[in-house]
Structures are given as C-alpha cells and as structure tokens.
Design a protein around this motif. Structure first.
Motif, PDB file in Angstrom:
ATOM      1  N   ASN A 156       0.853  -1.187   0.000  1.00  0.00           N
ATOM      2  CA  ASN A 156       0.000   0.000   0.000  1.00  0.00           C
ATOM      3  C   ASN A 156       0.891   1.240   0.000  1.00  0.00           C
ATOM      4  O   ASN A 156       2.024   1.208   0.502  1.00  0.00           O
ATOM      5  N   ALA A 157       0.368   2.314  -0.550  1.00  0.00           N
ATOM      6  CA  ALA A 157       1.096   3.590  -0.514  1.00  0.00           C
ATOM      7  C   ALA A 157       0.867   4.235   0.847  1.00  0.00           C
ATOM      8  O   ALA A 157      -0.263   4.576   1.203  1.00  0.00           O
ATOM      9  N   ILE A 158       1.933   4.364   1.634  1.00  0.00           N
ATOM     10  CA  ILE A 158       1.820   4.951   2.977  1.00  0.00           C
ATOM     11  C   ILE A 158       2.872   6.033   3.157  1.00  0.00           C
ATOM     12  O   ILE A 158       3.866   6.090   2.418  1.00  0.00           O
ATOM     13  N   LYS A 159       2.672   6.866   4.176  1.00  0.00           N
ATOM     14  CA  LYS A 159       3.629   7.914   4.503  1.00  0.00           C
ATOM     15  C   LYS A 159       4.658   7.333   5.464  1.00  0.00           C
ATOM     16  O   LYS A 159       4.329   6.948   6.593  1.00  0.00           O
ATOM     17  N   ILE A 160       5.908   7.233   5.023  1.00  0.00           N
ATOM     18  CA  ILE A 160       6.970   6.617   5.819  1.00  0.00           C
ATOM     19  C   ILE A 160       7.247   7.437   7.069  1.00  0.00           C
ATOM     20  O   ILE A 160       7.594   6.883   8.127  1.00  0.00           O
ATOM     21  N   ASN A 161       7.045   8.755   6.996  1.00  0.00           N
ATOM     22  CA  ASN A 161       7.251   9.613   8.171  1.00  0.00           C
ATOM     23  C   ASN A 161       6.351   9.165   9.323  1.00  0.00           C
ATOM     24  O   ASN A 161       6.802   9.029  10.476  1.00  0.00           O
ATOM     25  N   ASP A 162       5.079   8.903   9.003  1.00  0.00           N
ATOM     26  CA  ASP A 162       4.129   8.482  10.040  1.00  0.00           C
ATOM     27  C   ASP A 162       4.487   7.095  10.566  1.00  0.00           C
ATOM     28  O   ASP A 162       4.361   6.835  11.779  1.00  0.00           O
ATOM     29  N   LEU A 163       4.927   6.197   9.668  1.00  0.00           N
ATOM     30  CA  LEU A 163       5.290   4.843  10.103  1.00  0.00           C
ATOM     31  C   LEU A 163       6.413   4.891  11.135  1.00  0.00           C
ATOM     32  O   LEU A 163       6.362   4.207  12.167  1.00  0.00           O
ATOM     33  N   LEU A 164       7.442   5.696  10.872  1.00  0.00           N
ATOM     34  CA  LEU A 164       8.580   5.781  11.798  1.00  0.00           C
ATOM     35  C   LEU A 164       8.164   6.425  13.124  1.00  0.00           C
ATOM     36  O   LEU A 164       8.642   6.030  14.199  1.00  0.00           O
ATOM     37  N   GLU A 165       7.275   7.390  13.069  1.00  0.00           N
ATOM     38  CA  GLU A 165       6.805   8.025  14.302  1.00  0.00           C
ATOM     39  C   GLU A 165       6.059   7.031  15.191  1.00  0.00           C
ATOM     40  O   GLU A 165       6.205   7.029  16.421  1.00  0.00           O
ATOM     41  N   VAL A 166       5.261   6.137  14.547  1.00  0.00           N
ATOM     42  CA  VAL A 166       4.545   5.112  15.321  1.00  0.00           C
ATOM     43  C   VAL A 166       5.539   4.141  15.963  1.00  0.00           C
ATOM     44  O   VAL A 166       5.395   3.770  17.140  1.00  0.00           O
ATOM     45  N   VAL A 167       6.551   3.731  15.212  1.00  0.00           N
ATOM     46  CA  VAL A 167       7.567   2.816  15.745  1.00  0.00           C
ATOM     47  C   VAL A 167       8.306   3.460  16.914  1.00  0.00           C
ATOM     48  O   VAL A 167       8.522   2.838  17.965  1.00  0.00           O
ATOM     49  N   LEU A 168       8.699   4.715  16.754  1.00  0.00           N
ATOM     50  CA  LEU A 168       9.444   5.421  17.811  1.00  0.00           C
ATOM     51  C   LEU A 168       8.587   5.624  19.058  1.00  0.00           C
ATOM     52  O   LEU A 168       9.076   5.507  20.189  1.00  0.00           O
ATOM     53  N   LYS A 169       7.314   5.894  18.836  1.00  0.00           N
ATOM     54  CA  LYS A 169       6.415   6.088  19.975  1.00  0.00           C
ATOM     55  C   LYS A 169       6.311   4.816  20.804  1.00  0.00           C
ATOM     56  O   LYS A 169       6.258   4.860  22.055  1.00  0.00           O
ATOM     57  N   ARG A 170       6.317   3.654  20.128  1.00  0.00           N
ATOM     58  CA  ARG A 170       6.223   2.379  20.824  1.00  0.00           C
ATOM     59  C   ARG A 170       7.509   2.050  21.588  1.00  0.00           C
ATOM     60  O   ARG A 170       7.475   1.357  22.611  1.00  0.00           O
ATOM     61  N   LEU A 171       8.629   2.538  21.101  1.00  0.00           N
ATOM     62  CA  LEU A 171       9.909   2.185  21.710  1.00  0.00           C
ATOM     63  C   LEU A 171      10.424   3.240  22.698  1.00  0.00           C
ATOM     64  O   LEU A 171      11.419   2.998  23.387  1.00  0.00           O
ATOM     65  N   ARG A 172       9.800   4.389  22.786  1.00  0.00           N
ATOM     66  CA  ARG A 172      10.277   5.437  23.694  1.00  0.00           C
ATOM     67  C   ARG A 172      10.275   4.989  25.166  1.00  0.00           C
ATOM     68  O   ARG A 172      11.221   5.312  25.913  1.00  0.00           O
ATOM     69  N   PRO A 173       9.249   4.234  25.630  1.00  0.00           N
ATOM     70  CA  PRO A 173       9.306   3.787  27.031  1.00  0.00           C
ATOM     71  C   PRO A 173      10.526   2.902  27.314  1.00  0.00           C
ATOM     72  O   PRO A 173      11.143   3.018  28.381  1.00  0.00           O
ATOM     73  N   ILE A 174      10.894   2.038  26.361  1.00  0.00           N
ATOM     74  CA  ILE A 174      12.067   1.185  26.561  1.00  0.00           C
ATOM     75  C   ILE A 174      13.325   2.037  26.627  1.00  0.00           C
ATOM     76  O   ILE A 174      14.216   1.825  27.457  1.00  0.00           O
ATOM     77  N   ALA A 175      13.408   3.055  25.742  1.00  0.00           N
ATOM     78  CA  ALA A 175      14.567   3.934  25.739  1.00  0.00           C
ATOM     79  C   ALA A 175      14.634   4.755  27.019  1.00  0.00           C
ATOM     80  O   ALA A 175      15.721   4.980  27.587  1.00  0.00           O
ATOM     81  N   LYS A 176      13.478   5.184  27.504  1.00  0.00           N
ATOM     82  CA  LYS A 176      13.439   5.995  28.724  1.00  0.00           C
ATOM     83  C   LYS A 176      13.917   5.206  29.926  1.00  0.00           C
ATOM     84  O   LYS A 176      14.620   5.734  30.801  1.00  0.00           O
ATOM     85  N   ASN A 177      13.567   3.905  29.986  1.00  0.00           N
ATOM     86  CA  ASN A 177      14.016   3.071  31.110  1.00  0.00           C
ATOM     87  C   ASN A 177      15.538   2.974  31.170  1.00  0.00           C
ATOM     88  O   ASN A 177      16.124   2.797  32.245  1.00  0.00           O
ATOM     89  N   SER A 178      16.183   3.024  29.981  1.00  0.00           N
ATOM     90  CA  SER A 178      17.642   2.940  29.934  1.00  0.00           C
ATOM     91  C   SER A 178      18.285   4.322  29.815  1.00  0.00           C
ATOM     92  O   SER A 178      19.496   4.427  29.586  1.00  0.00           O
ATOM     93  N   ASN A 179      17.466   5.372  29.935  1.00  0.00           N
ATOM     94  CA  ASN A 179      17.946   6.755  29.854  1.00  0.00           C
ATOM     95  C   ASN A 179      18.643   7.008  28.501  1.00  0.00           C
ATOM     96  O   ASN A 179      19.695   7.631  28.443  1.00  0.00           O
ATOM     97  N   ILE A 180      18.008   6.483  27.408  1.00  0.00           N
ATOM     98  CA  ILE A 180      18.536   6.656  26.054  1.00  0.00           C
ATOM     99  C   ILE A 180      17.698   7.712  25.345  1.00  0.00           C
ATOM    100  O   ILE A 180      16.462   7.646  25.341  1.00  0.00           O
ATOM    101  N   GLU A 181      18.349   8.693  24.737  1.00  0.00           N
ATOM    102  CA  GLU A 181      17.653   9.752  24.017  1.00  0.00           C
ATOM    103  C   GLU A 181      17.355   9.291  22.582  1.00  0.00           C
ATOM    104  O   GLU A 181      18.261   8.899  21.843  1.00  0.00           O
TER     105      GLU A 181
END
Length: 469
Positions: free
Chosen positions: A317-342
């Motif tokens: 499907n034709a999708i906006k890659i910008n939005d896809l990456l934002e969704v992925v990053l949003k899901r992984l931010r809690p894991i990064a925050k636990n390790s104090n990773i920016e």
C-alpha cells in the motif's frame, strides 16, 4: 536428440548438393546451345560470303562450293539448303528439294530484313537462316540487298548425348555424396549429442542423491558453460542445505536451552523439601522468564518463516513513511526511557512509498530496539529519513558498544550473536537482524552496516519508492 541432429545435418548437406547438381546440368544446356548457335552463325556467314564471291547463285554447279556445303552439313550432322531471292532451292544437301520452291515465312522474313533468324525446335534440332547479301550503291548511299538465304538445320543429338552422360555422372556423384553425407552426419551427430547425453547422465546421477559429486562434462563451449552453471547451482544447493541443517541445529539448541533451564529449576525446587513460599516465588519467576524467552524465540521464528514466503504475500500500500517511523518510535520510547537513552528523529522531507507496512515496521522496530538495547548508559539513538526520486533512506545510528569488524559480515545470519551472554541478558534471540534483512530484501531494498567498537553503529536502509514485484 541424435535423430534430430542426424536429420538436420543430412538436410543441410543435401540441399546445396541438389542445387549444385541442377545448376551444373542447366548451365551445360544453356552453354552448349549458345555455343552451337554461335558456331552456326559463324559458319552460315562464312558460307554466305563464299556463295556471293563465287557467283554460286548464278551457277549452282560449282563443285568446290558444293563440296564445302556438304562438308559443313556433314560436320554438324545436319542439312543445308541454298535458296535464291525467288525462293528457288538451288542446293539441298539431302538431295530431296533441289529445284523446288520453298514456302517459308522465316525465309521470306530473312530476305526482307537481311537479318539472321534462329529457331530451336524442341530437343532434337536447331535452325539458322542466314541472308546472302551484296553491297550496292543507290542515290549516293550504300546498302545491302538480300539475294538469297542459307537455311541450316542441325541436329542436337550430340548435345543431348553429352547431357545424358553428364546427368548419369552427376547422379552417381549425387548418390555417392549423399552416402558420404549420411555417414558423416551419423558420425558427427554422435559426436554432437555425446556431451549432452553425458550431461543427462550426470544430472541423473545427481537426482539419485549423489550431491557431493561435481558435474564435469567435456565437449562444446556451450556444454561446458552448462556444466559450470550446474556446478554453481549445485554449490548453492549445498550451501542452502548446510544453512538449513545449521538453522535446524541452532533452533534445536535455542529452544532446548530455556527448556533445560526450566527443568533444572523445577528439579531443584522439588529436591528442597519444606521450601518457603518466597523460594517458590523466586523459582517460579525464573521459570516464567525462561518460558517468556522460549515464547520470544518461537514468535521470531514464526515471523522469519512468514518473511521467507514468496513476494506474492506482500500487502503493498502507498503509505507515509514519516508516520510509520513516528509510530515505531512512539512504541519504543518507554524502553529507551528506562535505559535513559535519548531518541532523536530527523525527517528531511515527506516520503510516500509503496510498501508492506507490517513487515517494514517490524524491520525498523528491530533496528531501533537493537540500537537502544546495545547502547551505553545515557546514550542516544538517531533515526533519520530522506529520499530522492527513486529511493527513500532510513538511517539508524547509535552511541552504543559497536560491532567488531570481523563480526559485521555475520550479524545478519540467523541465531548469530556478537556477545551471546549479553544478548541473552537483553532478551535477544539472534533472529532480529535476519528478520530485518529479509523484510528489506522483500521490498527490493538493501541494508548496510557501519560500525566501530565502542564508538557506535549505523544501519542504512534503502528502499525503492515504487514497489515492483
């Protein structure tokens, strides 16, 4: 195959031979008749000049002239008649028409035009009418007048006889050559097909299971090329088989390890009579962790199997890659925050591409999650998106521990771990990068890694904007 080669070689040899034989006979006929015509014209002209100069038309009893006429007629096995302008037959070498009058359209035409006339009557004789002329001067102009004709009728039996002899000799040569061509074609068809038969035997040997034997067939250049291609394919099959066996071995090992740990923990717990509730909880927590690890391995294996399927399973499907990456990053931010990773995201332009959103999300999730897990304390992970007219590029860089140079060629192999102890400690299964590589390749893309120990790692992914199956 040999029969087809034999027929092909036979036909290739016979067709030029047929043409050559026909050309010989046809050329002889034309050349012989043209030569005969030329000789008759020459003899007729010479005889006409003799008749004019000797005054034969006025006195047909001249012995020398009659002897010459008979000599020429005998030489060409034919008949000669001398006719005057009044159509009287002055001389007939057959002695049949002497003194008679001839009524012939060709003779009259020759007298009027003063031009020779040539006729070919079938395959038995040819006829030539040559005018007898003398020069006269009228009103200050020179002209030639016909005072008679020489009618020559010559047999073509000798031409036909030579044609018959030539035909017989050509037939004998033709039959002999056909036999030689047949023998040669039979021999050469065997030489031609032998390498292919050997190749067939070699392939049959392989199909019987003798995969360790190399295909070696001597013969034509093309057969050698086929042999080399088969060996390359065979080597690839061997590599795939080795990879499959290694994969099965690794899967068995990886699945067995958590089960072994669970069994050891359970046996240890059973051996301790009257164990406290706290000890039971501690052992059960460890058992739950091992079961969860087993579950992760199984899920990754299932994901890998799905990615190994044909590209027809792609849900493009034709999708906006910008939005896809934002969704992925949003899901992984809690894991990064636990390790104090920016987590840093840089998008240089809007990118719309034809991709399988689920598979590509899994690939980017693995890359970013690895960058977080194998990082240093208070580190950073930078994700950037850019594009040109043909591809879009996703770069995942981190400040982590890096990958040794000697291990960089193997990190995409299934179950490969740079540091096995640390990988298990972070919950890694050794399948993440293999899944990522498969997902990228299914999109006709490419993935590269740049890394230096203790200085961080950068993964670069290139995917076509327009997917082509």
């Amino acid at each position: 195959m040999r029969v087809h080669a034999l027929l092909a070689l036979f036909i290739i040899g016979v067709i030029p031979l047929l043409f050559f034989s026909w050309e010989i006979l046809n050329t002889y006929d034309k050349t012989a008749l043209e030569q005969k015509k030329s000789e008759m014209q020459s003899q007729g002209s010479s005889l006409a000049n003799l008749l004019t100069s000797s005054g034969y038309l006025a006195d047909s009893t001249l012995a020398e002239v009659n002897t010459e006429i008979l000599r020429i007629a005998s030489l060409y096995e034919g008949r000669i008649m001398v006719i005057d302008s009044k159509l009287n037959i002055l001389k007939d070498t057959y002695g049949i028409e002497d003194g008679n009058i001839i009524i012939s359209e060709d003779v009259i035409k020759c007298l009027k035009s003063s031009n020779s006339i040539y006729r070919s009557n079938g395959d038995y004789y040819i006829e030539m009418i040559v005018p007898i002329t003398y020069s006269s001067a009228k009103e200050n102009t020179a002209s030639k007048e016909s005072v008679g004709v020489v009618l020559m009728n010559f047999s073509t039996k000798n031409v036909q006889s030579i044609h018959t002899i030539l035909y017989r000799k050509t037939t004998v040569l033709f039959v002999t050559t056909i036999i030689l061509i047949l023998v040669y074609a039979f021999f050469y068809s065997g030489v031609f097909t032998k390498p292919f038969l050997n190749l067939k035997k070699a392939i049959g040997h392989l199909t019987e299971g003798y995969m360790d034997d190399e295909v070696k067939v001597d013969g034509f250049y093309e057969v050698q090329q086929i042999s080399q291609s088969l060996n390359q394919m065979l080597q690839r099959i061997k590599n795939l088989e080795n990879s499959r066996q290694e994969f099965v071995s690794n899967v068995s090992h990886e699945l067995k390890t958590p089960l072994t740990s669970v069994k050891v923990l359970a046996d240890s717990l059973l051996m301790q009579e009257g164990a406290s509730e706290e000890l039971y909880k501690e052992f059960l927590v460890d058992i739950a962790e091992e079961i969860e690890r087993e579950n992760k391995i199984i899920n990754d294996l299932l994901a890998l199997v799905k990615l190994d399927k044909a590209a027809s399973d792609m849900n493009i499907n034709a999708i906006k890659i910008n939005d896809l990456l934002e969704v992925v990053l949003k899901r992984l931010r809690p894991i990064a925050k636990n390790s104090n990773i920016e987590l840093i995201y840089e998008s240089y332009r809007p990118v719309i591409a034809e991709v399988d959103e689920v598979k590509l999300s899994l690939a980017f999730s693995n890359l970013i999650e690895n960058a977080v897990k194998y990082n240093v304390e208070d580190g950073w992970v930078r994700v950037s998106l850019n594009a040109d007219h043909k591809y879009f590029y996703v770069k995942v860089s981190d400040s982590g521990i890096g990958i040794p140079e000697e291990a960089q060629d193997s990190i995409f192999d299934r179950f490969y771990r740079v540091d096995k102890a640390r990988s298990r400690g972070t919950g890694g299964t050794g399948l993440g990068l293999a899944i990522t590589k498969n997902a990228v390749h299914m999109h006709k893309g490419a993935i590269k890694v740049y890394s230096k120990e203790n200085e961080g790692t950068t993964f670069t992914v290139r995917i076509p904007i327009n997917y082509i199956a």
